[in-house]
Motif scaffolding. Structure first.
Motif, PDB file in Angstrom:
ATOM      1  N   PRO A   1      42.212  66.801 134.974  1.00 11.57           N
ATOM      2  CA  PRO A   1      43.286  66.322 134.085  1.00 11.57           C
ATOM      3  C   PRO A   1      42.860  65.052 133.348  1.00 11.57           C
ATOM      4  O   PRO A   1      42.735  63.991 133.948  1.00 11.57           O
ATOM      5  N   LEU A   2      42.615  65.169 132.048  1.00 14.17           N
ATOM      6  CA  LEU A   2      42.276  64.005 131.234  1.00 14.17           C
ATOM      7  C   LEU A   2      43.570  63.407 130.707  1.00 14.17           C
ATOM      8  O   LEU A   2      44.315  64.067 129.986  1.00 14.17           O
ATOM      9  N   GLN A   3      43.822  62.185 131.098  1.00 13.66           N
ATOM     10  CA  GLN A   3      45.040  61.495 130.660  1.00 13.66           C
ATOM     11  C   GLN A   3      44.752  60.759 129.354  1.00 13.66           C
ATOM     12  O   GLN A   3      43.759  60.055 129.231  1.00 13.66           O
ATOM     13  N   TRP A   4      45.618  60.948 128.377  1.00 11.94           N
ATOM     14  CA  TRP A   4      45.519  60.286 127.087  1.00 11.94           C
ATOM     15  C   TRP A   4      46.007  58.855 127.257  1.00 11.94           C
ATOM     16  O   TRP A   4      47.147  58.623 127.653  1.00 11.94           O
ATOM     17  N   VAL A   5      45.154  57.877 126.966  1.00 12.99           N
ATOM     18  CA  VAL A   5      45.538  56.478 127.067  1.00 12.99           C
ATOM     19  C   VAL A   5      45.973  55.954 125.708  1.00 12.99           C
ATOM     20  O   VAL A   5      46.951  55.224 125.597  1.00 12.99           O
ATOM     21  N   GLY A   6      45.249  56.340 124.648  1.00  8.54           N
ATOM     22  CA  GLY A   6      45.632  55.901 123.318  1.00  8.54           C
ATOM     23  C   GLY A   6      44.554  56.156 122.298  1.00  8.54           C
ATOM     24  O   GLY A   6      43.490  56.704 122.604  1.00  8.54           O
ATOM     25  N   VAL A   7      44.849  55.751 121.070  1.00 12.49           N
ATOM     26  CA  VAL A   7      43.921  55.926 119.956  1.00 12.49           C
ATOM     27  C   VAL A   7      43.973  54.671 119.092  1.00 12.49           C
ATOM     28  O   VAL A   7      45.020  54.041 118.970  1.00 12.49           O
ATOM     29  N   LYS A   8      42.827  54.319 118.546  1.00 16.04           N
ATOM     30  CA  LYS A   8      42.741  53.202 117.604  1.00 16.04           C
ATOM     31  C   LYS A   8      42.028  53.729 116.372  1.00 16.04           C
ATOM     32  O   LYS A   8      40.894  54.200 116.452  1.00 16.04           O
ATOM     33  N   ALA A   9      42.716  53.686 115.243  1.00 14.55           N
ATOM     34  CA  ALA A   9      42.142  54.207 114.001  1.00 14.55           C
ATOM     35  C   ALA A   9      41.956  53.075 113.006  1.00 14.55           C
ATOM     36  O   ALA A   9      42.814  52.208 112.862  1.00 14.55           O
ATOM     37  N   SER A  10      40.806  53.104 112.338  1.00 15.08           N
ATOM     38  CA  SER A  10      40.542  52.173 111.245  1.00 15.08           C
ATOM     39  C   SER A  10      40.098  53.005 110.050  1.00 15.08           C
ATOM     40  O   SER A  10      40.031  54.232 110.122  1.00 15.08           O
ATOM     41  N   ALA A  11      39.748  52.347 108.980  1.00 12.44           N
ATOM     42  CA  ALA A  11      39.289  53.067 107.790  1.00 12.44           C
ATOM     43  C   ALA A  11      37.971  53.787 108.059  1.00 12.44           C
ATOM     44  O   ALA A  11      37.687  54.805 107.426  1.00 12.44           O
ATOM     45  N   ASP A  12      37.183  53.304 109.018  1.00  6.36           N
ATOM     46  CA  ASP A  12      35.863  53.877 109.276  1.00  6.36           C
ATOM     47  C   ASP A  12      35.779  54.757 110.513  1.00  6.36           C
ATOM     48  O   ASP A  12      35.020  55.720 110.532  1.00  6.36           O
ATOM     49  N   THR A  13      36.517  54.403 111.556  1.00  8.82           N
ATOM     50  CA  THR A  13      36.374  55.111 112.826  1.00  8.82           C
ATOM     51  C   THR A  13      37.713  55.453 113.456  1.00  8.82           C
ATOM     52  O   THR A  13      38.730  54.818 113.188  1.00  8.82           O
ATOM     53  N   VAL A  14      37.654  56.458 114.320  1.00 10.54           N
ATOM     54  CA  VAL A  14      38.770  56.813 115.191  1.00 10.54           C
ATOM     55  C   VAL A  14      38.234  56.731 116.614  1.00 10.54           C
ATOM     56  O   VAL A  14      37.258  57.404 116.948  1.00 10.54           O
ATOM     57  N   THR A  15      38.854  55.879 117.423  1.00  8.73           N
ATOM     58  CA  THR A  15      38.436  55.709 118.815  1.00  8.73           C
ATOM     59  C   THR A  15      39.562  56.194 119.709  1.00  8.73           C
ATOM     60  O   THR A  15      40.710  55.777 119.551  1.00  8.73           O
ATOM     61  N   VAL A  16      39.217  57.080 120.629  1.00 11.15           N
ATOM     62  CA  VAL A  16      40.193  57.673 121.543  1.00 11.15           C
ATOM     63  C   VAL A  16      39.865  57.221 122.963  1.00 11.15           C
ATOM     64  O   VAL A  16      38.703  57.233 123.367  1.00 11.15           O
ATOM     65  N   PHE A  17      40.899  56.834 123.701  1.00  5.33           N
ATOM     66  CA  PHE A  17      40.744  56.373 125.071  1.00  5.33           C
ATOM     67  C   PHE A  17      41.427  57.381 126.001  1.00  5.33           C
ATOM     68  O   PHE A  17      42.602  57.699 125.811  1.00  5.33           O
ATOM     69  N   GLN A  18      40.661  57.864 126.987  1.00  4.44           N
ATOM     70  CA  GLN A  18      41.194  58.788 127.990  1.00  4.44           C
ATOM     71  C   GLN A  18      40.718  58.328 129.360  1.00  4.44           C
ATOM     72  O   GLN A  18      39.797  57.509 129.468  1.00  4.44           O
ATOM     73  N   GLU A  19      41.310  58.897 130.400  1.00  7.60           N
ATOM     74  CA  GLU A  19      40.837  58.611 131.749  1.00  7.60           C
ATOM     75  C   GLU A  19      41.170  59.772 132.674  1.00  7.60           C
ATOM     76  O   GLU A  19      42.049  60.592 132.391  1.00  7.60           O
ATOM     77  N   VAL A  20      40.399  59.830 133.758  1.00 11.13           N
ATOM     78  CA  VAL A  20      40.682  60.751 134.851  1.00 11.13           C
ATOM     79  C   VAL A  20      41.200  59.853 135.969  1.00 11.13           C
ATOM     80  O   VAL A  20      40.431  59.088 136.555  1.00 11.13           O
ATOM     81  N   PRO A  21      42.508  59.893 136.229  1.00 10.26           N
ATOM     82  CA  PRO A  21      43.097  58.959 137.186  1.00 10.26           C
ATOM     83  C   PRO A  21      42.588  59.158 138.613  1.00 10.26           C
ATOM     84  O   PRO A  21      42.446  60.293 139.090  1.00 10.26           O
ATOM     85  N   GLY A  22      42.291  58.026 139.256  1.00 10.43           N
ATOM     86  CA  GLY A  22      42.021  58.011 140.685  1.00 10.43           C
ATOM     87  C   GLY A  22      40.791  58.751 141.156  1.00 10.43           C
ATOM     88  O   GLY A  22      40.762  59.159 142.313  1.00 10.43           O
ATOM     89  N   THR A  23      39.781  58.892 140.305  1.00 14.87           N
ATOM     90  CA  THR A  23      38.599  59.615 140.769  1.00 14.87           C
ATOM     91  C   THR A  23      37.357  59.246 139.980  1.00 14.87           C
ATOM     92  O   THR A  23      37.436  58.911 138.805  1.00 14.87           O
ATOM     93  N   ALA A  24      36.242  59.308 140.679  1.00 15.95           N
ATOM     94  CA  ALA A  24      34.934  59.252 140.017  1.00 15.95           C
ATOM     95  C   ALA A  24      34.521  60.701 139.802  1.00 15.95           C
ATOM     96  O   ALA A  24      34.951  61.596 140.545  1.00 15.95           O
TER      97      ALA A  24
END
Length: 163
Positions: free
Chosen positions: A92-115
Protein backbone atom coordinates in the motif's frame (compact mmCIF):
# COMPACT_ATOMS: atom_id res chain seq x y z
CA UNK A 1 18.95 11.61 6.13
CA UNK A 2 20.78 14.79 5.10
CA UNK A 3 22.58 12.88 2.33
CA UNK A 4 19.22 11.59 1.06
CA UNK A 5 17.81 15.14 1.03
CA UNK A 6 20.83 16.31 -0.96
CA UNK A 7 20.19 13.57 -3.53
CA UNK A 8 16.55 14.63 -3.84
CA UNK A 9 17.57 18.29 -4.26
CA UNK A 10 20.14 17.32 -6.90
CA UNK A 11 17.55 15.23 -8.72
CA UNK A 12 15.14 18.16 -8.79
CA UNK A 13 17.87 20.50 -10.03
CA UNK A 14 18.76 18.11 -12.82
CA UNK A 15 15.12 17.90 -13.85
CA UNK A 16 14.86 21.70 -13.90
CA UNK A 17 17.68 21.77 -16.43
CA UNK A 18 16.03 19.02 -18.44
CA UNK A 19 12.75 20.94 -18.47
CA UNK A 20 14.43 24.03 -19.86
CA UNK A 21 16.18 22.17 -22.69
CA UNK A 22 13.60 19.40 -22.87
CA UNK A 23 15.81 17.33 -25.14
CA UNK A 24 14.73 14.11 -23.47
CA UNK A 25 12.09 12.76 -21.14
CA UNK A 26 13.11 11.55 -17.71
CA UNK A 27 11.86 10.89 -14.25
CA UNK A 28 13.78 10.38 -11.02
CA UNK A 29 12.63 8.59 -7.90
CA UNK A 30 14.31 7.96 -4.59
CA UNK A 31 13.21 5.13 -2.33
CA UNK A 32 14.62 5.08 1.19
CA UNK A 33 13.81 3.86 4.66
CA UNK A 34 13.38 6.52 7.35
CA UNK A 35 14.32 4.93 10.68
CA UNK A 36 12.83 7.88 12.60
CA UNK A 37 9.33 7.26 11.24
CA UNK A 38 9.60 3.56 10.40
CA UNK A 39 8.31 4.29 6.90
CA UNK A 40 9.74 3.68 3.46
CA UNK A 41 9.66 7.05 1.71
CA UNK A 42 9.36 7.57 -2.04
CA UNK A 43 10.00 10.88 -3.79
CA UNK A 44 9.31 11.09 -7.55
CA UNK A 45 10.29 14.06 -9.72
CA UNK A 46 9.11 14.48 -13.31
CA UNK A 47 9.22 17.23 -15.91
CA UNK A 48 6.09 19.36 -15.44
CA UNK A 49 5.50 19.73 -19.18
CA UNK A 50 5.42 15.94 -19.62
CA UNK A 51 3.00 15.39 -16.72
CA UNK A 52 0.72 18.20 -17.93
CA UNK A 53 0.72 16.82 -21.48
CA UNK A 54 -0.07 13.31 -20.20
CA UNK A 55 -3.01 14.47 -18.08
CA UNK A 56 -4.36 16.71 -20.86
CA UNK A 57 -4.15 13.75 -23.24
CA UNK A 58 -5.91 11.40 -20.81
CA UNK A 59 -8.67 13.80 -19.76
CA UNK A 60 -8.92 16.33 -22.60
CA UNK A 61 -8.44 19.41 -20.41
CA UNK A 62 -5.77 21.49 -18.69
CA UNK A 63 -4.76 20.61 -15.14
CA UNK A 64 -3.83 22.62 -12.06
CA UNK A 65 -1.91 20.34 -9.72
CA UNK A 66 -2.56 22.81 -6.92
CA UNK A 67 -6.20 21.66 -7.02
CA UNK A 68 -7.05 18.56 -5.00
CA UNK A 69 -9.23 16.94 -7.71
CA UNK A 70 -6.44 17.36 -10.26
CA UNK A 71 -3.94 15.83 -7.83
CA UNK A 72 -6.36 12.91 -7.49
CA UNK A 73 -6.18 12.28 -11.26
CA UNK A 74 -2.37 12.16 -11.05
CA UNK A 75 -2.57 9.86 -8.00
CA UNK A 76 -4.85 7.42 -9.84
CA UNK A 77 -2.41 7.35 -12.77
CA UNK A 78 0.63 6.77 -10.52
CA UNK A 79 -1.16 4.05 -8.56
CA UNK A 80 -1.39 2.04 -11.79
CA UNK A 81 2.09 2.82 -13.17
CA UNK A 82 4.32 2.78 -10.04
CA UNK A 83 3.71 -0.39 -8.04
CA UNK A 84 5.83 -2.16 -5.41
CA UNK A 85 5.03 -5.83 -4.83
CA UNK A 86 6.23 -8.49 -2.42
CA UNK A 87 5.39 -12.12 -3.16
CA UNK A 88 3.01 -10.94 -5.89
CA UNK A 89 1.01 -8.63 -3.60
CA UNK A 90 1.05 -4.86 -4.02
CA UNK A 91 2.30 -2.85 -1.06
CA UNK A 92 0.00 0.00 0.00
CA UNK A 93 1.63 3.23 -1.21
CA UNK A 94 0.23 6.12 0.78
CA UNK A 95 -0.04 9.45 -1.03
CA UNK A 96 1.65 12.14 1.08
CA UNK A 97 1.42 15.04 -1.36
CA UNK A 98 2.57 16.77 -4.51
CA UNK A 99 4.58 19.90 -5.18
CA UNK A 100 4.28 21.41 -8.64
CA UNK A 101 6.32 24.21 -10.16
CA UNK A 102 6.67 25.52 -13.69
CA UNK A 103 9.51 23.04 -14.30
CA UNK A 104 8.88 19.97 -12.15
CA UNK A 105 6.24 17.88 -10.45
CA UNK A 106 7.42 16.17 -7.26
CA UNK A 107 5.27 13.48 -5.67
CA UNK A 108 5.74 12.22 -2.12
CA UNK A 109 4.57 8.73 -1.12
CA UNK A 110 5.37 6.28 1.65
CA UNK A 111 4.88 2.69 2.71
CA UNK A 112 3.78 3.07 6.33
CA UNK A 113 5.54 1.13 9.07
CA UNK A 114 7.87 -0.98 6.98
CA UNK A 115 11.21 -1.23 5.27
CA UNK A 116 11.16 -2.88 1.87
CA UNK A 117 11.89 -6.57 2.28
CA UNK A 118 14.40 -8.37 0.11
CA UNK A 119 12.82 -9.55 -3.11
CA UNK A 120 10.48 -6.60 -3.55
CA UNK A 121 9.65 -5.91 -7.20
CA UNK A 122 9.08 -2.46 -8.67
CA UNK A 123 6.97 -1.77 -11.74
CA UNK A 124 7.73 1.75 -12.93
CA UNK A 125 5.91 2.64 -16.14
CA UNK A 126 5.31 6.30 -15.30
CA UNK A 127 5.00 8.25 -18.56
CA UNK A 128 6.45 5.35 -20.62
CA UNK A 129 2.96 4.59 -21.91
CA UNK A 130 2.71 8.16 -23.20
CA UNK A 131 6.31 9.01 -24.18
CA UNK A 132 8.22 6.18 -25.83
CA UNK A 133 11.56 7.85 -25.01
CA UNK A 134 10.78 8.26 -21.29
CA UNK A 135 13.54 6.98 -18.99
CA UNK A 136 12.87 6.59 -15.27
CA UNK A 137 15.80 6.30 -12.86
CA UNK A 138 15.19 4.98 -9.36
CA UNK A 139 17.70 5.31 -6.53
CA UNK A 140 17.12 2.70 -3.84
CA UNK A 141 18.74 3.45 -0.48
CA UNK A 142 20.50 0.67 1.37
CA UNK A 143 19.06 -0.67 4.60
CA UNK A 144 19.11 -3.80 6.73
CA UNK A 145 22.38 -4.97 5.19
CA UNK A 146 21.27 -4.25 1.60
CA UNK A 147 23.42 -2.16 -0.70
CA UNK A 148 22.16 1.01 -2.31
CA UNK A 149 21.43 0.74 -6.03
CA UNK A 150 20.29 2.73 -9.05
CA UNK A 151 17.85 1.12 -11.49
CA UNK A 152 16.70 2.33 -14.91
CA UNK A 153 13.19 1.73 -16.27
CA UNK A 154 11.99 2.18 -19.86
CA UNK A 155 8.95 1.19 -21.90
CA UNK A 156 10.65 -2.12 -22.70
CA UNK A 157 11.87 -2.73 -19.12
CA UNK A 158 9.17 -1.56 -16.75
CA UNK A 159 9.68 -4.11 -13.96
CA UNK A 160 12.72 -5.02 -11.88
CA UNK A 161 13.55 -6.74 -8.63
CA UNK A 162 15.01 -4.39 -6.02
CA UNK A 163 18.34 -5.30 -4.41
Amino acid sequence: MLRWLHRVALSAALLCGAATAHNYHMGLADIGYNAATGNTEIVHTYTAHDVEALLANLYGRQFDLGAEEDQEALRRYLDKRFVLTVDGRALPLQWVGVKASADTVTVFQEVPGTALPAGAVLKNGVLTDFLAAQINTVNVGGSAGRAAATLTFTASQAEQRLP
